[in-house]
Every structure is written in C-alpha cells, then in structure tokens.
Design an enzyme around this catalytic site. Structure first.
Site: not given
Ligand code: BJW
Length: 249
Positions: A109, A124, A152
């Site tokens: 953002d 990201h 594009c």
């Molecule tokens: C507050 C609050 C307040 C609320 N104050 N706090 C190893 C193990 C398992 C899986 C994998 C692994 N390695 C890779 C993977 C696969 C996958 C993955 O991790 N999957 C898991 C979900 C199982 N990862 C990927 O695919 C990554 N790529 C990769 O590894 O490439 C190699 C590869 C190639 C080919 C095949 C496989 C792998 C890429 C990950 C990209 C993530 N992208 C996103 C979207 C971005 C674009 C968009 O915005 O649309 O990124 S997904 C989404 O999740 C976004 C976020 O940045 C990311 C993290 O989420 P975040 O920020 O933690 O948000 P929330 O909503 O989950 O949590 C909010 C928190 O705030 C909560 O805890 C609340 O309690 C808290 N909160 N109010 C403080 N006021």
C-alpha cells in the site's frame, strides 16, 4: 497517544536503549487502523464472497483477468483514500534513533513511504505500480482502449499490478537485503503480520537463530508468538507510539 494498557517490560526498555541494528517487519495489521482491510479478515461489500488466496495467484489471473484486475483497482482506490496512522509515523520516527534501522514490509500500500519512511524494503511489490504479465516489465502508461485489464503498449500482453502473487518469487534484491539485515540485527520487531506467508515469515526465525531479540506486536497470537522474547498484545497504532517513547532520542 498514550494507552494505559500497554506496558513495556523493563528488559525490553533496556534492549531498546542498547540495540544497534533494529529490523522491523510489517504486515497488513500495520495499515488496519488506516482503514485498509487485512488479508485474512473477512472481505466486505462487493468482494465478500472472494478469498484473497483465490485472487492473488497467477492462475486466478489467467482464469479471470478482469476479475483480478477489478479487485486490485478497488483496493488501489481504498489505498489512495486513506492516510498513514500513528504506527507508520512511529516507525518513521524510530529510524534516526538507532545506529542501523531496516524497515521491511509485506504491504503493497505504500503507506510507510507516505509517512516519510525511506529505503523501505518492499517484499511483495506495490499496488500502485503496473507491469506486463507477459514481459514482466513495469509499465507507466498505456492507451485507454477500454479493455480490462488494459493491454501492454509494447507487446499487447495483459497488464497486472506489480505485486507478488502466491507461487511467484519475491524481488531478488529485496529478499536478499531483508535476509541479510535479519541475520545481522540485534532487535527484530514483527508488527501486524500473521507470519504464515513464506519466505517473509522466515525472517524473524532467521533473526532469532542469529541471536536477535524478537518482539511481536499484534492483538492476536500467531505462529511466531511462542518464539518471541516479548509479545506486546495490542493494535500497532497504540503500541508503537508507546514503544517509541522508550527509545532514547
Ligand atoms: C493487527 C492489527 C492492528 C490486525 N495492529 N496487528 C514454505 C512453507 C509453506 C509454504 C511455502 C513456503 N515457501 C513458499 C510457500 C508458498 C507460499 C506460502 O507461503 N504459502 C503459505 C500461505 C502456506 N509462498 C509463496 O508462494 C511466495 N513465493 C514463493 O515462495 O516463491 C517460490 C515458489 C515458487 C513456485 C512455487 C512455490 C513457491 C509468495 C508469497 C506472496 C504473498 N503475496 C501476498 C499478496 C500480495 C499482493 C496483494 O496484496 O494482493 O502478500 S498474499 C498476502 O499475505 C499478502 C501479504 O503481504 C501476505 C502476508 O499477510 P499479512 O501481512 O501477515 O496479513 P494477514 O491478513 O495474514 O495478517 C494480519 C495480521 O495483523 C493478523 O495477525 C492480525 O491479528 C493483525 N492485526 N489488526 C497490529 N491494528
């Protein structure tokens, strides 16, 4: 802003006074108080029936590029309308108080930058940028043909937001610097992230393995909670300004 419920343990106050390199990893929770919905919150309104996990993937885009483009267009509008909150501002102020300070965000953002933070490592991508799905290059202008997504101007491929979807690799430089900083820091703050998405979620673990003190700031427990040295349970916009007060200016 002072909040009577947030007490910073003496041992953390001591750590804040002596830390030389601080790394902060932020997630969607840091922007929640600005009015940006977090990822794993239920979505509202028009998008209530869609799960982000089913939209933020290359296969979703291939299947229904218009739907995915419109979801991002809607989110881009939200982001443009909101402002950084006290959490973003506290992090901007923290920078000058440590010998080294590295701010890493998973957010797309741009609110850290709008709060005045510099050199933010964006793991990201950024929702305000657009790139070509075909050529993977950033595109700043395109003819308005009414197509959704637009095309594009170089190759006619579909345009998409310059963000990192599931199964895509993170920008090489960004993840490399984030990893190096995490391994070198002595204090690591994990703020407003569910720590379920890898490789970002491995950063606090890497820092911990390298001997850093881990602090989690989140109103809810996460997989990192049992591994953190300090857990400050509360909203980032309340906790971070209190924490800042304990950092010697
Ligand atoms: C507050 C609050 C307040 C609320 N104050 N706090 C190893 C193990 C398992 C899986 C994998 C692994 N390695 C890779 C993977 C696969 C996958 C993955 O991790 N999957 C898991 C979900 C199982 N990862 C990927 O695919 C990554 N790529 C990769 O590894 O490439 C190699 C590869 C190639 C080919 C095949 C496989 C792998 C890429 C990950 C990209 C993530 N992208 C996103 C979207 C971005 C674009 C968009 O915005 O649309 O990124 S997904 C989404 O999740 C976004 C976020 O940045 C990311 C993290 O989420 P975040 O920020 O933690 O948000 P929330 O909503 O989950 O949590 C909010 C928190 O705030 C909560 O805890 C609340 O309690 C808290 N909160 N109010 C403080 N006021």
């Amino acid at each position: 802003m002072h909040h009577p419920c947030v007490t910073i343990p003496a041992a953390l106050v001591e750590k804040l006074a002596t830390a030389r390199h601080v790394v902060v990893l932020t997630g969607a929770g840091v922007s929640a108080e600005s009015g940006v919905p977090t990822f794993r919150d239920a979505q509202t309104g028009l998008w209530a029936n869609f799960k982000p996990e089913d939209l933020a993937t290359p296969s979703a885009f291939r299947r229904d590029p218009k739907l995915v483009w419109e979801w991002y267009a809607w989110r881009r509008e939200t982001v443009a309308k909101v402002a950084p909150n006290p959490a973003h501002h506290a992090l901007t102020a923290m920078r000058g108080r440590f010998r080294q300070f590295t701010l890493i965000t998973q957010n797309v953002d741009g609110l850290h930058q709008r709060a005045g933070s510099e050199d933010v490592i964006e793991l990201h991508g950024n929702i305000t940028r657009t790139k070509c799905f075909q050529e993977d290059i950033v595109v700043t202008e395109w003819p308005d043909t009414g197509d959704l997504p637009p095309k594009c101007p170089r190759c006619g491929g579909l345009l998409r937001p310059d963000v990192v979807w599931f199964e895509e690799s993170l920008p090489e430089g960004a993840i490399a610097s984030a990893l190096a900083a995490s391994r070198a820091c002595d204090l690591f703050l994990s703020v407003g992230t569910s720590t379920v998405v890898y490789p970002a979620a491995s950063l606090p673990l890497e820092a911990r393995d390298a001997g850093a003190t881990i602090v989690e700031i989140n109103p809810q427990p996460t997989p990192l909670t049992p591994k953190a040295d300090f857990v400050l349970s509360g909203p980032a916009g309340v906790v971070l300004p209190v924490l800042l007060k304990h950092v010697p200016a």
